[in-house]
Design a protein around this motif. Structure first.
Motif, PDB file in Angstrom:
ATOM      1  N   ILE A   1       0.822  -1.211   0.000  1.00 34.94           N
ATOM      2  CA  ILE A   1       0.000   0.000   0.000  1.00 34.94           C
ATOM      3  C   ILE A   1       0.850   1.253   0.000  1.00 34.94           C
ATOM      4  O   ILE A   1       0.622   2.205  -0.772  1.00 34.94           O
ATOM      5  N   LEU A   2       1.860   1.286   0.879  1.00 32.46           N
ATOM      6  CA  LEU A   2       2.730   2.465   0.963  1.00 32.46           C
ATOM      7  C   LEU A   2       3.478   2.717  -0.338  1.00 32.46           C
ATOM      8  O   LEU A   2       3.738   3.865  -0.699  1.00 32.46           O
ATOM      9  N   LYS A   3       3.822   1.648  -1.025  1.00 36.91           N
ATOM     10  CA  LYS A   3       4.537   1.800  -2.301  1.00 36.91           C
ATOM     11  C   LYS A   3       3.728   2.615  -3.292  1.00 36.91           C
ATOM     12  O   LYS A   3       4.280   3.442  -4.038  1.00 36.91           O
ATOM     13  N   HIS A   4       2.409   2.428  -3.298  1.00 34.24           N
ATOM     14  CA  HIS A   4       1.558   3.121  -4.260  1.00 34.24           C
ATOM     15  C   HIS A   4       1.139   4.503  -3.778  1.00 34.24           C
ATOM     16  O   HIS A   4       1.168   5.476  -4.547  1.00 34.24           O
ATOM     17  N   ILE A   5       0.754   4.611  -2.515  1.00 37.60           N
ATOM     18  CA  ILE A   5       0.239   5.912  -2.060  1.00 37.60           C
ATOM     19  C   ILE A   5       1.346   6.909  -1.754  1.00 37.60           C
ATOM     20  O   ILE A   5       1.071   8.104  -1.574  1.00 37.60           O
ATOM     21  N   SER A   6       2.600   6.462  -1.700  1.00 33.61           N
ATOM     22  CA  SER A   6       3.710   7.396  -1.462  1.00 33.61           C
ATOM     23  C   SER A   6       3.997   8.247  -2.693  1.00 33.61           C
ATOM     24  O   SER A   6       4.650   9.297  -2.581  1.00 33.61           O
ATOM     25  N   ASN A   7       3.555   7.815  -3.830  1.00 31.19           N
ATOM     26  CA  ASN A   7       3.757   8.581  -5.063  1.00 31.19           C
ATOM     27  C   ASN A   7       2.993   9.900  -4.957  1.00 31.19           C
ATOM     28  O   ASN A   7       1.779   9.922  -4.779  1.00 31.19           O
TER      29      ASN A   7
ATOM     30  N   ASN B   1       1.989  11.827  -7.069  1.00 32.42           N
ATOM     31  CA  ASN B   1       1.012  12.023  -8.136  1.00 32.42           C
ATOM     32  C   ASN B   1      -0.239  11.156  -7.964  1.00 32.42           C
ATOM     33  O   ASN B   1      -1.135  11.189  -8.812  1.00 32.42           O
ATOM     34  N   SER B   2      -0.304  10.391  -6.881  1.00 33.08           N
ATOM     35  CA  SER B   2      -1.444   9.496  -6.675  1.00 33.08           C
ATOM     36  C   SER B   2      -2.511  10.155  -5.802  1.00 33.08           C
ATOM     37  O   SER B   2      -2.235  11.077  -5.030  1.00 33.08           O
ATOM     38  N   ILE B   3      -3.759   9.664  -5.943  1.00 30.49           N
ATOM     39  CA  ILE B   3      -4.872  10.085  -5.093  1.00 30.49           C
ATOM     40  C   ILE B   3      -5.196   8.922  -4.153  1.00 30.49           C
ATOM     41  O   ILE B   3      -5.367   7.785  -4.601  1.00 30.49           O
ATOM     42  N   ILE B   4      -5.292   9.212  -2.860  1.00 36.95           N
ATOM     43  CA  ILE B   4      -5.497   8.175  -1.856  1.00 36.95           C
ATOM     44  C   ILE B   4      -6.994   8.048  -1.560  1.00 36.95           C
ATOM     45  O   ILE B   4      -7.675   9.039  -1.223  1.00 36.95           O
ATOM     46  N   LEU B   5      -7.509   6.852  -1.685  1.00 34.03           N
ATOM     47  CA  LEU B   5      -8.905   6.558  -1.362  1.00 34.03           C
ATOM     48  C   LEU B   5      -8.913   5.778  -0.045  1.00 34.03           C
ATOM     49  O   LEU B   5      -8.637   4.584  -0.017  1.00 34.03           O
ATOM     50  N   ALA B   6      -9.216   6.467   1.059  1.00 37.30           N
ATOM     51  CA  ALA B   6      -9.198   5.859   2.395  1.00 37.30           C
ATOM     52  C   ALA B   6     -10.608   5.390   2.753  1.00 37.30           C
ATOM     53  O   ALA B   6     -11.519   6.202   3.004  1.00 37.30           O
ATOM     54  N   VAL B   7     -10.824   4.095   2.808  1.00 34.98           N
ATOM     55  CA  VAL B   7     -12.145   3.504   3.054  1.00 34.98           C
ATOM     56  C   VAL B   7     -12.242   3.062   4.517  1.00 34.98           C
ATOM     57  O   VAL B   7     -11.375   2.328   5.010  1.00 34.98           O
ATOM     58  N   THR B   8     -13.320   3.503   5.180  1.00 37.65           N
ATOM     59  CA  THR B   8     -13.532   3.175   6.595  1.00 37.65           C
ATOM     60  C   THR B   8     -15.006   2.812   6.799  1.00 37.65           C
ATOM     61  O   THR B   8     -15.898   3.457   6.244  1.00 37.65           O
ATOM     62  N   ALA B   9     -15.265   1.804   7.617  1.00 35.31           N
ATOM     63  CA  ALA B   9     -16.647   1.395   7.913  1.00 35.31           C
ATOM     64  C   ALA B   9     -17.279   2.351   8.909  1.00 35.31           C
ATOM     65  O   ALA B   9     -16.633   2.812   9.860  1.00 35.31           O
ATOM     66  N   ALA B  10     -18.528   2.677   8.697  1.00 37.07           N
ATOM     67  CA  ALA B  10     -19.223   3.634   9.557  1.00 37.07           C
ATOM     68  C   ALA B  10     -19.483   3.068  10.941  1.00 37.07           C
ATOM     69  O   ALA B  10     -19.671   3.835  11.908  1.00 37.07           O
TER      70      ALA B  10
ATOM     71  N   ARG C   1      -4.183  16.536   1.533  1.00 36.12           N
ATOM     72  CA  ARG C   1      -4.414  17.179   0.236  1.00 36.12           C
ATOM     73  C   ARG C   1      -4.700  16.166  -0.855  1.00 36.12           C
ATOM     74  O   ARG C   1      -5.312  16.494  -1.880  1.00 36.12           O
ATOM     75  N   ARG C   2      -4.234  14.922  -0.673  1.00 40.83           N
ATOM     76  CA  ARG C   2      -4.438  13.907  -1.703  1.00 40.83           C
ATOM     77  C   ARG C   2      -5.393  12.813  -1.257  1.00 40.83           C
ATOM     78  O   ARG C   2      -5.553  11.810  -1.960  1.00 40.83           O
ATOM     79  N   THR C   3      -6.044  12.992  -0.123  1.00 38.07           N
ATOM     80  CA  THR C   3      -6.863  11.919   0.465  1.00 38.07           C
ATOM     81  C   THR C   3      -8.360  12.202   0.303  1.00 38.07           C
ATOM     82  O   THR C   3      -8.839  13.290   0.650  1.00 38.07           O
ATOM     83  N   LEU C   4      -9.081  11.219  -0.215  1.00 39.18           N
ATOM     84  CA  LEU C   4     -10.544  11.239  -0.281  1.00 39.18           C
ATOM     85  C   LEU C   4     -11.048  10.111   0.618  1.00 39.18           C
ATOM     86  O   LEU C   4     -10.746   8.936   0.383  1.00 39.18           O
ATOM     87  N   ALA C   5     -11.833  10.470   1.649  1.00 40.73           N
ATOM     88  CA  ALA C   5     -12.341   9.470   2.603  1.00 40.73           C
ATOM     89  C   ALA C   5     -13.684   8.918   2.124  1.00 40.73           C
ATOM     90  O   ALA C   5     -14.540   9.659   1.637  1.00 40.73           O
ATOM     91  N   VAL C   6     -13.845   7.613   2.258  1.00 50.23           N
ATOM     92  CA  VAL C   6     -15.085   6.928   1.894  1.00 50.23           C
ATOM     93  C   VAL C   6     -15.580   6.168   3.123  1.00 50.23           C
ATOM     94  O   VAL C   6     -14.841   5.366   3.702  1.00 50.23           O
ATOM     95  N   VAL C   7     -16.838   6.415   3.483  1.00 47.72           N
ATOM     96  CA  VAL C   7     -17.450   5.760   4.647  1.00 47.72           C
ATOM     97  C   VAL C   7     -18.476   4.749   4.135  1.00 47.72           C
ATOM     98  O   VAL C   7     -19.425   5.111   3.422  1.00 47.72           O
ATOM     99  N   THR C   8     -18.262   3.494   4.487  1.00 47.76           N
ATOM    100  CA  THR C   8     -19.154   2.425   4.032  1.00 47.76           C
ATOM    101  C   THR C   8     -20.032   1.914   5.190  1.00 47.76           C
ATOM    102  O   THR C   8     -19.867   2.330   6.341  1.00 47.76           O
ATOM    103  N   LYS C   9     -20.950   1.035   4.855  1.00 47.22           N
ATOM    104  CA  LYS C   9     -21.811   0.361   5.837  1.00 47.22           C
ATOM    105  C   LYS C   9     -22.620   1.347   6.675  1.00 47.22           C
ATOM    106  O   LYS C   9     -22.768   1.202   7.894  1.00 47.22           O
ATOM    107  N   LEU C  10     -23.128   2.390   5.993  1.00 49.84           N
ATOM    108  CA  LEU C  10     -23.989   3.346   6.706  1.00 49.84           C
ATOM    109  C   LEU C  10     -25.258   2.677   7.231  1.00 49.84           C
ATOM    110  O   LEU C  10     -25.835   3.111   8.250  1.00 49.84           O
ATOM    111  N   ASP C  11     -25.663   1.610   6.549  1.00 50.83           N
ATOM    112  CA  ASP C  11     -26.900   0.938   6.939  1.00 50.83           C
ATOM    113  C   ASP C  11     -26.709  -0.039   8.084  1.00 50.83           C
ATOM    114  O   ASP C  11     -27.701  -0.629   8.583  1.00 50.83           O
TER     115      ASP C  11
END
Length: 534
Positions: free
Chosen positions: A19-25, A27-36, A57-67
Motif C-alpha cells: 500500500i505504501l509503495k503506491h500511495i507514497s507517489n 502524483n497518486s490520489i489516496i482513497l481511504a475507506v472506513t466502515a461507519a 491534500r491527496r486523500t478522499l475518505a469513503v465511509v461504508t456500511k452506513l446501513d
C-alpha cells in the motif's frame, strides 16, 4: 493457532508495504475507506494515509456500511466533515451485503436501494453521497490532478521517448542485406578512426587528450623534452676524452689534437639519441591502438550488435599496426645511423661554432702571454703555441696542439657528467695533474662535442616525428579501409561476422515495446488537453 501468528504478521507487513509503495507517489490520489460502524479515530486506512499525506491534500475518505450502524446513531457528523479532516472531501456509500451477493442482487438494484436509504436517513446529504456521486467525484479529481501534473508528465514522457528511440536506433534494424551492412560498418569505422587522428571526430574527448592531439603531444612535449634533457656530455669525463686523444695518436706524440678522437667521442654521444627516438615510436603505436577502443565506445555503437565483427576489426587494425611498427623502428634507427655515418665538420653551424671557439682560445692565450714577466721567453710560457706550429688556415686542428706528451700519465678526472665506461676500458694512469695543454685539449674536445651534438639533436628532433607520421600514422590511416575490406569483406564470412549477440533481439524488442507505450501515453495526454472538465 500459535503457528499461524508469524505468518499472519508477515502477510500484514507485506500488505502494508504494498500500500505504501503506491500511495507514497505524490502524483497518486489516496482513497481511504472506513466502515461507519467502527471508530473513525482508530481507522487504519486513515492512519496510513496520514503518514504520506499529513495535510490530507491527496486523500478522499469513503465511509461504508452506513446501513449497519447501531440503532439511535448516525454518521451525520462524519459525513459533514467534522470528524475526519480531509481536503478532497468525504463520501458515504451503501454497498451490497454478502447476502445480496449470494442472492445475485444486481448493481443497478443496489444503487437504487442505496439512493432510497440516503433520501430516508440523510435527506439533506443524499445528493453529495452514494456510489454514483463517488464515481463522478473520482473522475473529476483524477482529471484535475492529471491536468496539474500534465506539463511535468509530458516532459518526462518526451525525454524517455527520445532516450528509447536513441537506444532502439543503436540496436539497429534486423539485417536484410548482409553485404551492404558489412561494408557500411567497415567504412564507418575506418572513417571514424581517421577522423579521430585528424581531430574531426563526432565525439570529442574532454577528459584527456586522444588521437591526433595525443600524438602531437608525444612529438613536441614528451619526445622533445626527453631529447632536450639528454646531456651532450653525459657519460664522458676528462679521463675518457684524454684516453681517446692518446689512442688516436698512435705510437708517436702528435703536435695537434687528432680529429679522429673527436669523431669517436661524438658518435658515442649521438648514439644515445636512438633510445628516446624508438620510445617515441612506441608511444605513438600505443596511442594508435587506443584509438580502436575509442571508436568502438563512442563512434560505432552498431558494432556492439555484432561482437564477432568487432573482434575481427580490432584484430585487423592491430595486425596492421604490428606490421608497421618494425618498419618505422628501422627507419628511426637509420636516421640515427645516418648521423653516425658521416660527421660533417663542414656543417655551417658547426664551422661557425669552431671559429668562435678558436678566436676565444687565441685571445685567452694572448692575454696570458701579456701577463708573463719580461724575463720569461714567450715561446716557453705554459700553453704557448710555437709560431711554426700554426697552419695559417684558422682551422681548429691547426690551433690545437698537444702538451708535453712525454709525461706518462694525467691527473684526477673532472666530475662525471653521467654513467660511462672508458673508451677502450683501459684507464689512463693517474700520476700527476693535467698539464695546461692537456687541460686545454680536453676542454676543446668537450666544446666541439657539445656543439656538434646539438646540431644532430636538432635534426633528430625534426626528422623522427616526420618518419613516424609517414611510415606509421599516415600509412595506417590511408590503407585502413582497404585493409579491412580485403580481410573481412568476403562472402564466406558474412553470416559469421553479422551474427548478433544472444540478448540483442530481446533488448531490441523491450526497447520497441517501451517506445510504443510512451508514444501511446503521449497521445493520451494530448487527448486530455482537449477534454472538457465539468
Amino acid at each position: 493457532m500459535t503457528c499461524l501468528c508469524p505468518f499472519l504478521k508477515y502477510i500484514e507487513v507485506q500488505i502494508r508495504e504494498l500500500i505504501l509503495k503506491h500511495i507514497s507517489n505524490p502524483n497518486s490520489i489516496i482513497l481511504a475507506v472506513t466502515a461507519a460502524n467502527t471508530d473513525m479515530a482508530t481507522s487504519e486506512a486513515l492512519k496510513v494515509a496520514r503518514e504520506v499525506d499529513p495535510d490530507g491534500r491527496r486523500t478522499l475518505a469513503v465511509v461504508t456500511k452506513l446501513d449497519l450502524m447501531d440503532a439511535g446513531t448516525d454518521a451525520m457528523d462524519v459525513l459533514m466533515g467534522r470528524v475526519i479532516p480531509v481536503k478532497l472531501g468525504l463520501i458515504g456509500v451503501v454497498n451490497r451485503s454478502q447476502l445480496d451477493i449470494n442472492n445475485k442482487k444486481s448493481v443497478a438494484d443496489a444503487i437504487r436501494d442505496e439512493h432510497a436509504f440516503l433520501q430516508k436517513k440523510y435527506p439533506s446529504l443524499a445528493n453529495r453521497n452514494g456510489t454514483k456521486y463517488l464515481a463522478r467525484t473520482l473522475n473529476r479529481l483524477l482529471m484535475h490532478h492529471i491536468r496539474e501534473c500534465l506539463p511535468e508528465l509530458k516532459t518526462r514522457i518526451n525525454v524517455l521517448a527520445a532516450q528509447y528511440q536513441s537506444l532502439l536506433s543503436s540496436y539497429g534494424q534486423p539485417v536484410e542485406d548482409q553485404s551492404a551492412t558489412l561494408l557500411q560498418l567497415i567504412t564507418k569505422f575506418a572513417a571514424e578512426y581517421c577522423h579521430t587522428i585528424e581531430g574531426t571526430a563526432k565525439y570529442i574527448e574532454t577528459a584527456e587528450l586522444c588521437g591526433g592531439a595525443r600524438i602531437c603531444y608525444i612529438f613536441h612535449e614528451t619526445f622533445g623534452r626527453t631529447l632536450e634533457s639528454v646531456d651532450p656530455l653525459g657519460g664522458l669525463n676528462t679521463i675518457d676524452i684524454l684516453t681517446a686523444i692518446r689512442n688516436a695518436t698512435g705510437p708517436r706524440p702528435s703536435l695537434f689534437v687528432p680529429e679522429v678522437s673527436f669523431e669517436l667521442l661524438v658518435k658515442r654521444q649521438v648514439k644515445r639519441l636512438e633510445e628516446p627516438s624508438l620510445r617515441c615510436v612506441e608511444l605513438v603505436h600505443e596511442e594508435m591502438q587506443r584509438i580502436i577502443q575509442h571508436c568502438s565506445n563512442y563512434s560505432t555503437q552498431e558494432l556492439l550488435r555484432f561482437p564477432k565483427l568487432h573482434d575481427a576489426i580490432v584484430e585487423v587494425v592491430t595486425s596492421l599496426l604490428r606490421k608497421r611498427l618494425p618498419i618505422t623502428n628501422e627507419m628511426v634507427h637509420n636516421l640515427v645511423a645516418i648521423e653516425l655515418a658521416y660527421i660533417n665538420t663542414k656543417h655551417p653551424d658547426f664551422a661557425d661554432a669552431c671559429g668562435v671557439m678558436n678566436n676565444n682560445i687565441e685571445e685567452s692565450r694572448r692575454n696570458r702571454m701579456r701577463e708573463l714577466p719580461a724575463t720569461v721567453p714567450r715561446d716557453k710560457a705554459p700553453g704557448a703555441v710555437p709560431q711554426g706550429d700554426q697552419d695559417g688556415t684558422g682551422n681548429w686542428r691547426g690551433m690545437l696542439k698537444k702538451g708535453d706528451e712525454g709525461a706518462p700519465g694525467s691527473g684526477p678526472a673532472s666530475p662525471h657528467k653521467g654513467h660511462a665506461v672508458n673508451l677502450l676500458d683501459v684507464p689512463v694512469p693517474v700520476a700527476r695533474k693535467l698539464s695546461s695543454r692537456e687541460q686545454r685539449d680536453c676542454e676543446v674536445i668537450e666544446r666541439l662535442i657539445k656543439s656538434y651534438f646539438l646540431i644532430v639533436r636538432k635534426n633528430i628532433q625534426d626528422s623522427v616525428p616526420k618518419a613516424v607520421m609517414h611510415f606509421l600514422v599516415n600509412h595506417v590511416k590511408d590503407s585502413l579501409q582497404s585493409e579491412l575490406v580485403g580481410q573481412l569483406y568476403k562472402s564466406g564470412l558474412l553470416n559469421d561476422l553479422l551474427t548478433e549477440s544472444e540478448d540483442m533481439a530481446q533488448r531490441r524488442k523491450e526497447a520497441a515495446d517501451m517506445l510504443e507505450a510512451l508514444q501511446k501515453a503521449s497521445h493520451v495526454i494530448a487527448e486530455i488537453r482537449e477534454t472538457h472538465l465539468w
